[in-house]
Write a protein that holds these residues in place. Structure first.
Motif, PDB file in Angstrom:
ATOM      1  N   HIS A 265     -18.396 -35.759 -31.456  1.00 24.98           N
ATOM      2  CA  HIS A 265     -17.243 -35.708 -32.352  1.00 24.98           C
ATOM      3  C   HIS A 265     -16.434 -34.448 -32.065  1.00 24.98           C
ATOM      4  O   HIS A 265     -16.988 -33.431 -31.652  1.00 24.98           O
TER       5      HIS A 265
ATOM      6  N   LYS B  99     -10.356 -47.563 -34.656  1.00 27.54           N
ATOM      7  CA  LYS B  99     -10.943 -46.264 -34.309  1.00 27.54           C
ATOM      8  C   LYS B  99     -11.890 -46.340 -33.122  1.00 27.54           C
ATOM      9  O   LYS B  99     -12.225 -45.316 -32.520  1.00 27.54           O
TER      10      LYS B  99
ATOM     11  N   ASN C 175      -8.385 -40.893 -36.709  1.00 26.70           N
ATOM     12  CA  ASN C 175      -8.476 -40.452 -35.311  1.00 26.70           C
ATOM     13  C   ASN C 175      -9.302 -41.500 -34.577  1.00 26.70           C
ATOM     14  O   ASN C 175     -10.086 -42.217 -35.206  1.00 26.70           O
TER      15      ASN C 175
ATOM     16  N   SER D 173     -11.796 -40.650 -41.336  1.00 35.21           N
ATOM     17  CA  SER D 173     -10.737 -39.777 -40.842  1.00 35.21           C
ATOM     18  C   SER D 173      -9.861 -40.543 -39.851  1.00 35.21           C
ATOM     19  O   SER D 173     -10.342 -41.423 -39.129  1.00 35.21           O
TER      20      SER D 173
ATOM     21  N   SER E 199     -10.345 -34.882 -36.068  1.00 36.28           N
ATOM     22  CA  SER E 199      -9.706 -35.612 -37.165  1.00 36.28           C
ATOM     23  C   SER E 199      -8.229 -35.234 -37.260  1.00 36.28           C
ATOM     24  O   SER E 199      -7.848 -34.107 -36.941  1.00 36.28           O
TER      25      SER E 199
ATOM     26  N   GLU F 233     -12.940 -32.354 -43.181  1.00 33.52           N
ATOM     27  CA  GLU F 233     -13.378 -33.468 -44.011  1.00 33.52           C
ATOM     28  C   GLU F 233     -14.221 -32.982 -45.188  1.00 33.52           C
ATOM     29  O   GLU F 233     -14.720 -31.861 -45.192  1.00 33.52           O
TER      30      GLU F 233
ATOM     31  N   ARG G 128     -14.921 -47.237 -33.744  1.00 32.79           N
ATOM     32  CA  ARG G 128     -16.058 -46.606 -34.431  1.00 32.79           C
ATOM     33  C   ARG G 128     -17.287 -47.494 -34.342  1.00 32.79           C
ATOM     34  O   ARG G 128     -17.200 -48.718 -34.460  1.00 32.79           O
TER      35      ARG G 128
HETATM   36 MG    MG Z   1     -14.386 -38.805 -38.873  1.00 32.27          MG
END
Ligand code: MG
Ligand code: AMP
Length: 352
Positions: A241, A61, A150, A148, A156, A185, A63
């Motif tokens: 986001h 991701k 993405n 999620s 997402s 979400e 992330r």
């Molecule tokens: Mg997310």
């Protein structure tokens, strides 16, 4: 990579063949990544008790490592392995909203790896109601860590075709369960001083929570930016986001003709504007030859929730100069829709 097509399969059918889901469960158990449907949005899942498997999620991701993941469980035995000191009020919330689109932040046990919680002493837990998700978790036999599906920062994923190219190279299995039922979400709640506090709004609304516990609070950061020195209750809320590449502006008025006229006036200043509009208002824009995407009927917030992420993803395909998005009333599910839209618009919000 294994692709399982469950788009047209009735998972409630007694003759349903579970073989493919067993294979997917084994992929999770043995450290692989599985893209799977839930009722909220698609999840990018790994064995939540295996640090190196969970690390693959962060890598796939992109992330940030300080943004914790939610653990998804299929039954209450799994809950007791990963959470402790659950209070009466937390039990009430669990009984009311599980299985379903509701995540509770609880005190974690030592079995939960640090990488899942980003080092916090709490862990976010949810029991999905989607049957495919539920069976996948029980076949895996472990809680599934899943954010999620993405790339971080993007909307997402609510259907496989929207996310196939950004994630398929990094996963071992894709389960296609069609379009996500809710489309947003989960509601994230932490009980603070005995009061359920919504850290992220979702399908389960403050009104529904209040019915169960008599009290509910909404974290002030749902609609405001974090300043850099603030203590963050839900780390995910501080990141960019859902934002398309083009600049987006959210516009809202209780008065529908004021709303439409404002968007028409603002659109006039650009060569190639795009409007994300409710079904009722589309023709006001197309009559002026403006480009639009239909987000659903004004009074049907379930429909708008379901469409919103895929609509934001369509924006990038059209590559407009600017995007104007019609807002909805911040009430009930509208709270969650507006939370995602305000962030997609990076806080460019006009309320008239
Ligand atoms: Mg997310
Ligand atoms: P995602 O799975 O991408 O939808 O994001 C999960 C959300 O839950 C993020 O906003 C996280 O910050 C939040 N979250 C997960 N675990 C915790 C936790 N232990 N405490 C507070 N927020 C959490």
């Amino acid at each position: 990579m294994k692709y399982i097509d469950f788009k047209n399969i009735d998972i409630n059918d007694e003759n349903f063949n579970n073989q493919d889901l067993k294979i997917a469960g084994n992929i999770i158990k043995s450290g692989g990544l599985v893209l799977f449907p839930t009722e909220t949005v698609y999840g990018l899942g790994a064995n939540g008790l295996d640090s190196s498997a969970v690390k693959k999620i962060y890598l796939a991701k992109g992330r940030s490592s300080d943004n914790p993941l939610i653990l998804h469980i299929s039954d209450m035995d799994m809950l007791n392995e990963i959470a402790t000191n659950i209070s009466t009020i937390e039990h009430k919330l669990i009984n009311a909203f599980w299985p379903g689109p509701f995540t509770l932040i609880l005190t974690r046990t030592s079995i939960v790896p640090d990488i899942v919680t980003a080092g916090l002493d709490t862990v976010g837990i949810r029991m999905p109601s989607n049957k495919i998700a539920n069976k996948l978790i029980s076949y895996a036999g472990v809680p599934i860590a899943a954010p999620s599906a993405n790339i971080s920062g993007k909307p997402s994923g609510t259907n496989i075709s929207d996310i196939f190219y950004e994630l398929s190279n990094n996963v071992d299995c894709i389960i296609d369960g069609g379009s996500s039922e809710v489309g947003l979400e989960s509601t994230v709640v932490r009980v603070i001083d005995g009061i359920p506090t919504i850290l992220r709004p979702g399908k389960v609304t403050p009104e529904e929570i209040r019915k169960i516990t008599k009290s509910v609070k909404i974290d002030e950061h749902i609609f405001s930016k974090f300043s850099s020195n603030e203590k963050v209750l839900s780390p995910g809320m501080k990141y960019r986001h859902y934002a398309p590449n083009s600049k987006c502006v959210l516009v809202y008025s209780e008065n529908n003709s004021l709303l439409v006229n404002k968007i028409l006036e603002l659109s006039n200043k650009y060569n190639n504007p795009l409007i994300l509009a409710t079904t009722e208002n589309i023709s006001s824009y197309t009559d002026k030859n403006l480009l639009t995407i239909n987000i659903g009927h004004k009074d049907n917030l379930n429909e708008i929730a379901k469409n919103i992420f895929t609509s934001l993803r369509q924006v990038d395909k059209l590559n407009p100069d600017i995007v104007f998005i019609e807002g909805v009333k911040q009430e009930g599910l509208g709270l969650a829709i507006m939370n995602r839209l305000i962030r997609a618009c990076e806080y460019n919000y006009i309320s008239i």
